[in-house]
Scaffold this active site. Structure first.
Site, short mmCIF file in Angstrom:
data_model
loop_
_atom_site.label_atom_id
_atom_site.label_comp_id
_atom_site.label_asym_id
_atom_site.label_seq_id
_atom_site.Cartn_x
_atom_site.Cartn_y
_atom_site.Cartn_z
N ASP A 291 46.76 44.65 39.81
CA ASP A 291 46.38 43.47 40.58
C ASP A 291 47.48 42.41 40.43
O ASP A 291 48.38 42.53 39.58
CB ASP A 291 45.00 42.94 40.16
CG ASP A 291 44.38 42.07 41.25
OD1 ASP A 291 45.05 41.71 42.22
OD2 ASP A 291 43.18 41.71 41.10
C1 BGC Z 1 42.79 39.75 43.83
C2 BGC Z 1 42.67 41.05 44.55
C3 BGC Z 1 43.44 41.00 45.86
C4 BGC Z 1 44.86 40.63 45.56
C5 BGC Z 1 45.73 40.61 46.79
C6 BGC Z 1 44.23 39.27 43.72
O1 BGC Z 1 44.29 37.97 43.26
O2 BGC Z 1 42.22 39.85 42.54
O3 BGC Z 1 41.32 41.35 44.80
O4 BGC Z 1 43.34 42.22 46.51
O5 BGC Z 1 44.90 39.36 44.96
O6 BGC Z 1 45.42 39.59 47.64
#
Ligand code: BGC
Length: 769
Positions: A291
């Site tokens: 992530d």
């Molecule tokens: C979130 C994810 C998301 C990613 C991309 C992160 O901050 O936890 O769920 O897919 O950002 O936007």
């Protein structure tokens, strides 16, 4: 839904001139199965790649201020990037893919991803709302339209579905998931993965999924985002892991790894999670993606002393692609040089990325989701690109009627209706969080929807009545990155006075209250679950007018609504219901659609009851309201149990259940048994309800939950109509992890419960042999 498939077929494959320069002929002649062909192709390609190019494939970046287009162009030129996210137009995507084809040495296509969580251009209700439909077709439809629109925009992958089980509404991200129940969430995970990906990953409108956030992100302590998770293996594998596995078994090509730690080891550095469980036990063969910035965060987690160690830990634990994290590209080359990481380890991760690109069909046609440039839409937000009827249909199904005293609803299409509240005419909030490429200006508010649906004989008045909150600290928080909440220049008293003038003229007041969308989002954990004071004051003042009061709730989490439940004559939970939300809500308010949604999460009475969930274990001292003893498991200052239970939701008609029947008193190991029940529409209107089946293993080697959902049927009945519904039960439904972590179904008595929610149930018993 046939049209969707035929559209997919009709568009066909685009053949781009750049194909001629593509990396290698597609199949090595000796390979036979598709997988062997892919392996041979990728092995061949890997042989041609430098170490830097291999590491480049592991990098996923977001287009934005940190990575302006010129910088990305250079990365592409030097083979330093494998995939891009946060770009959503065909023109932009095409431009980057063109750069790959024109500037890079090996012309390895990029793939493009985005958070398509509940729609792309057309926004559907937030996931918690979609789950409230308990409607498999509606859920699949929302996924197919999202995939269609996203792939029409040139995207190849979505960061969805988000299947984190959560029992804590303080966590802002409950809005992105499907609630507290493992079985229901697993069912939805399967449906959505299939809906997004389709049967053929290379089809024009197939969108690969990346199930998230693996693992256990929904169990962060105290509901505080990014916090720690510590959990017994039994609870983990019984309650939290199955939805991820369901998505993987359904074919999800990606897994996004969570930001939290699991029993002390951050998921991003967790070999056990990523290798032992994901790859070895579950046979996952797609890509794992860290992530946002998670590799860097290993230092703050306190498991890596410096960036080099963080990069090594993440790669060796099993992270294949790093999201918005420069560590891999910066430190992996020297880690290989020093021998701390082997080139084989890099190659393994790179192979996974290339496999996915191969599966997407990108080596065959890097422009697979783009079509010819002439076909690019002039206006990406054109009305004609939206799927409004489908969005309205799904949104209507996601609404949950929580209370309807003296049939306050449906409203009559006459007289004066005062529509009041800070959310009554808010287009932005209607979209909910993670609204992808949806445009707020295209959404329909409740006020607009009511005007659209009411007809000529009803007069509709509107007043804002209150700010969503008057708390300056919270306003600042919400407006940190965008102008999310508009605070009126007029004083709170002036707003209230205006609303009361409208309310006094009205025959009925519809107050649209709840949360701004930013209150139910990533990093939006809440310690209190009541409505903001500004809105509570408004509701109390509206109540004091003596007019019938309908509360339309817009929110992304279960709230504690004890006083609202007392004050309101009718309560409709609408979540954040998307582009067509206002029309869908008006359809229900005026009775054009009979609500049938059921809650996928328990609504607590107060925050102190959390975690509160229906499928808890029994205790040695259970509390019973009929016979409350002092030394029983309860709070002395709060009623036991939720305000509204899991599975609960009313209709404008009534239903009865009768004649519950089990096909046999005993269930053999290799057999099945059926439970049937008669459901009757006992009211005056046609309507749908969800008949739910729960099981309870009465005596086992471990305490088993008091009940667990194991099936449901959604059924439409005319007034007076009856149907017999049948559920099939097998030993598989009774499997659980015992103290030795073996998955077993133990012999003994099992209670079968059937009802219209998780509390009012009829029980019968059989014995598992
Ligand atoms: C979130 C994810 C998301 C990613 C991309 C992160 O901050 O936890 O769920 O897919 O950002 O936007």
């Amino acid at each position: 839904m046939k049209w969707l498939y035929s559209l997919t077929m009709a568009v066909g494959l685009a053949c781009h001139p750049a194909l001629a320069q593509s990396v290698a002929p597609l199949a090595a002649p000796t390979a036979t199965t598709p997988q062997q062909q892919r392996d041979a192709y990728v092995s061949d390609l890997l042989k041609k790649m430098t170490l830097e190019e291999k590491i480049g494939q592991l990098r996923l970046i977001s287009v934005g201020p940190d990575n302006p287009k010129e910088a990305i162009r250079e990365m592409i030129r030097h083979g330093q990037v494998g995939a891009i996210f946060n770009t959503v137009t065909r023109q932009n995507i095409r431009a980057m893919q063109d750069q790959v084809m024109q500037l890079s040495r090996l012309k390895i296509p990029l793939f493009f991803a985005y958070d398509v969580v509940h729609g792309q251009r057309t926004i559907f209700p937030i996931s918690l709302g979609v789950a409230s439909s308990w409607d498999r077709d509606a859920i699949a439809l929302s996924g197919r339209i999202a995939a269609l629109e996203a792939s029409e925009d040139g995207l190849n992958m979505t960061w969805a579905p988000m299947v984190d089980i959560t029992r804590d509404p303080r966590w802002g991200r409950v809005s992105e998931g499907f609630g507290e129940d493992t079985w229901l969430t697993s069912e939805i995970a399967r449906i959505l993965v299939k809906a997004y990906q389709g049967d053929d990953p290379q089809a024009r409108h197939a969108l690969m999924t990346s199930v998230k956030h693996y693992a256990l992100y929904g169990a962060v302590e105290g509901g505080r985002d990014y916090n720690t998770v510590d959990m017994s293996p039994q609870r983990m594998f019984q309650d939290y892991m199955p939805p991820y596995k369901a998505a993987i078994d359904a074919g999800s090509s990606g897994v996004m790894v969570s930001l939290n730690s699991v029993n002390g080891v951050p998921a991003t550095a967790n070999r056990w999670l990523l290798q032992d469980v994901l790859h070895q036990q579950w046979k996952f063969s797609g890509i794992t993606i860290s992530d946002h910035g998670a590799i860097k965060e290993l230092i703050k987690h306190g498991v890596a002393s410096d960036p080099r160690e963080a990069s090594r830990l993440a790669l060796q634990a099993g992270i294949n692609m790093s999201m918005s994290d420069e560590y891999f590209i910066r430190y992996l080359p020297e880690l290989v040089k020093s021998g701390a990481v082997s080139e084989q380890e890099i190659e393994l991760a790179c192979r996974k990325v290339l496999n996915v690109k191969y599966d997407m069909g990108l080596f065959q046609d890097p422009y697979r989701h783009l079509g010819p440039a002439e076909s690019d839409p002039q206006d990406t937000n054109a009305e004609s690109r939206l799927h409004r009827p489908e969005a309205r249909e799904v949104a209507r199904k996601s609404l949950v009627l929580l209370k309807n005293r003296l049939q306050t609803l449906p409203l009559k299409r006459q007289g004066t209706i005062a529509v009041i509240g800070p959310l009554a005419d808010s287009k932005l909030d209607m979209m909910g969080s993670w609204s992808a490429a949806g445009v707020a200006a295209q959404s329909v508010t409740v006020y607009q929807g009511m005007k659209n649906v009411a007809g000529p004989r009803a007069r509709i008045l509107y007043a804002k009545g209150a700010n969503v909150t008057d708390h300056q600290g919270i306003i600042d928080f919400l407006n940190q990155y965008e102008a999310a909440v508009a605070i009126e220049k007029r004083s709170p008293q002036a707003l209230l006075d205006e609303a009361l003038v409208a309310a006094r003229q009205a025959d009925v007041v519809v107050a649209v209250v709840g949360e701004a969308r930013g209150m139910a989002h990533e990093a939006s954990s809440q310690a209190k679950l009541t409505l903001p004071d500004s809105q509570r004051k408004l509701i109390a003042a509206l109540k004091a007018t003596g007019k019938p009061l309908v509360l339309v709730l817009m929110n992304g989490r279960p709230l504690s609504l004890v006083s609202e439940d007392q004050q309101a004559d009718a309560l409709l939970e609408t979540w954040f219901s998307g582009t067509e939300g206002g029309n869908a809500i008006a359809d229900v308010l005026f009775g054009d659609y009979n609500p049938a949604g059921k809650l996928p999460m328990s609504f607590p009475r107060s925050v102190g009851q959390i975690p509160i969930y229906y499928n808890h274990l029994p205790t040695g001292r259970p509390y019973s309201p009929e016979n409350p003893g002092k030394y029983t498991s309860h709070y002395y200052d709060e009623a036991n149990g939720p305000l509204y239970p899991f599975g609960y939701g009313l209709s404008y008609t009534t239903f009865s259940l009768s004649d519950m029947h089990l096909s046999a008193p005993r269930l053999k190991r290799d057999g099945t048994l059926t439970a049937s029940v008669r459901v009757k529409n006992t009211g005056q209107r046609t309507g749908e309800t969800v008949v739910q089946l729960y099981l309870h293993d009465v005596v086992a080697s471990l305490s088993r939950p008091v009940k667990e959902l194991r099936g449901f049927h959604k059924v439409m009945l005319q007034p007076g109509q009856e149907k017999t519904l049948t559920f099939t039960i097998s030993p598989e439904d009774l499997m659980f992890y015992n103290a030795q972590m073996q998955r077993v179904a133990e012999p003994g008595d099992v209670d079968v419960m059937i009802g219209l929610d998780s509390q009012r149930l009829t029980t019968q018993r059989f014995t598992l042999l």
